[in-house]
Design a protein around this motif. Structure first.
Motif, mmCIF file in Angstrom:
data_model
loop_
_atom_site.group_PDB
_atom_site.id
_atom_site.type_symbol
_atom_site.label_atom_id
_atom_site.label_comp_id
_atom_site.label_asym_id
_atom_site.label_seq_id
_atom_site.Cartn_x
_atom_site.Cartn_y
_atom_site.Cartn_z
ATOM 1 N N GLN A 1 3.516 7.421 -1.178
ATOM 2 C CA GLN A 1 3.142 6.694 -0.071
ATOM 3 C C GLN A 1 1.966 5.878 0.135
ATOM 4 O O GLN A 1 2.019 4.831 0.364
ATOM 5 N N GLN A 2 0.913 6.617 -0.331
ATOM 6 C CA GLN A 2 -0.442 5.949 -0.161
ATOM 7 C C GLN A 2 -0.377 4.587 -1.183
ATOM 8 O O GLN A 2 -0.853 3.520 -1.151
ATOM 9 N N LEU A 3 0.355 4.606 -2.335
ATOM 10 C CA LEU A 3 0.160 3.798 -3.411
ATOM 11 C C LEU A 3 1.102 2.826 -2.925
ATOM 12 O O LEU A 3 0.979 1.395 -2.884
ATOM 13 N N ARG A 4 2.228 2.931 -2.193
ATOM 14 C CA ARG A 4 3.098 2.368 -1.870
ATOM 15 C C ARG A 4 2.730 1.138 -0.655
ATOM 16 O O ARG A 4 2.845 -0.007 -0.596
ATOM 17 N N LEU B 1 -4.876 0.104 -6.598
ATOM 18 C CA LEU B 1 -4.337 1.153 -6.900
ATOM 19 C C LEU B 1 -5.336 2.588 -7.604
ATOM 20 O O LEU B 1 -5.202 3.487 -7.265
ATOM 21 N N GLU B 2 -6.049 1.875 -8.320
ATOM 22 C CA GLU B 2 -7.041 2.702 -9.167
ATOM 23 C C GLU B 2 -8.101 3.264 -8.177
ATOM 24 O O GLU B 2 -8.474 4.615 -8.269
ATOM 25 N N ARG B 3 -8.595 2.437 -7.342
ATOM 26 C CA ARG B 3 -9.544 2.820 -6.429
ATOM 27 C C ARG B 3 -9.085 4.209 -5.715
ATOM 28 O O ARG B 3 -9.751 5.099 -5.452
ATOM 29 N N LEU B 4 -7.789 3.754 -5.239
ATOM 30 C CA LEU B 4 -7.329 5.048 -4.532
ATOM 31 C C LEU B 4 -7.151 6.186 -5.186
ATOM 32 O O LEU B 4 -7.446 7.449 -4.803
ATOM 33 N N ALA B 5 -6.627 6.132 -6.549
ATOM 34 C CA ALA B 5 -6.166 7.277 -7.141
ATOM 35 C C ALA B 5 -7.308 7.733 -8.114
ATOM 36 O O ALA B 5 -7.257 9.158 -8.489
#
Length: 154
Positions: A54-57, A110-114
């Motif tokens: 959900q965070q990625l979405r 997305l990379e920063r989040l993951a």
């Protein structure tokens, strides 16, 4: 394996069969940046769960709708006319470059989040691709499998 998502995506997309599978899944409504991110997270051994999906979405959805999709729609709209008009074809190429740059920015987000998610924990190698593709109209599981095989060999 490339450590950053952008390099991984470029390398992966260039592999035989990947572009075709990605475009097929994209036509069914799957976000290719999320697919590539899912493959990258699988390769890193990051465990997939609904909160992370959900965070990625939440990051991908608005950027895709507000930035990537309008550029893609304009590029596609001009395709036929650009084949007969060199000036329009040149502009279409510039829009394509902007579209790719918009996708690069999405992959960076997305990379920063993951990056903070622990690696080497995942046991289910299908979870990320199934998770990021969930909800697509007429999801082609064969295309997902072909994509995984093209990338991982398994």
């Amino acid at each position: 394996m490339s450590s950053d998502l952008w390099s991984f995506s470029l390398t992966t997309y260039a592999r035989p069969g990947v572009e075709r599978s990605c475009l097929h899944l994209q036509s069914a409504g799957v976000n290719v940046c999320l697919l590539l991110c899912g493959l990258w997270l699988e390769q890193r051994g990051v465990a997939c769960n609904e909160q992370r999906l959900q965070q990625l979405r939440d990051i991908a959805g608005p950027w895709d709708a507000d930035v990537v999709q309008p550029l893609r729609a304009l590029r596609r709209q001009w395709k036929a006319a650009a084949s007969e008009d060199a000036g329009l074809d040149d502009l279409r190429d510039k829009v394509k470059t902007l579209e790719m740059e918009a996708e690069r920015h999405l992959l960076l987000r997305l990379e920063r989040l993951a990056l903070s998610w622990p690696q080497c924990e995942a046991t289910d190698l299908t979870a990320w691709l199934e998770g990021v593709a969930a909800g697509a109209a007429h999801l082609d599981r064969d295309a997902l499998h072909q994509l995984r095989v093209a990338v991982t060999g398994t």
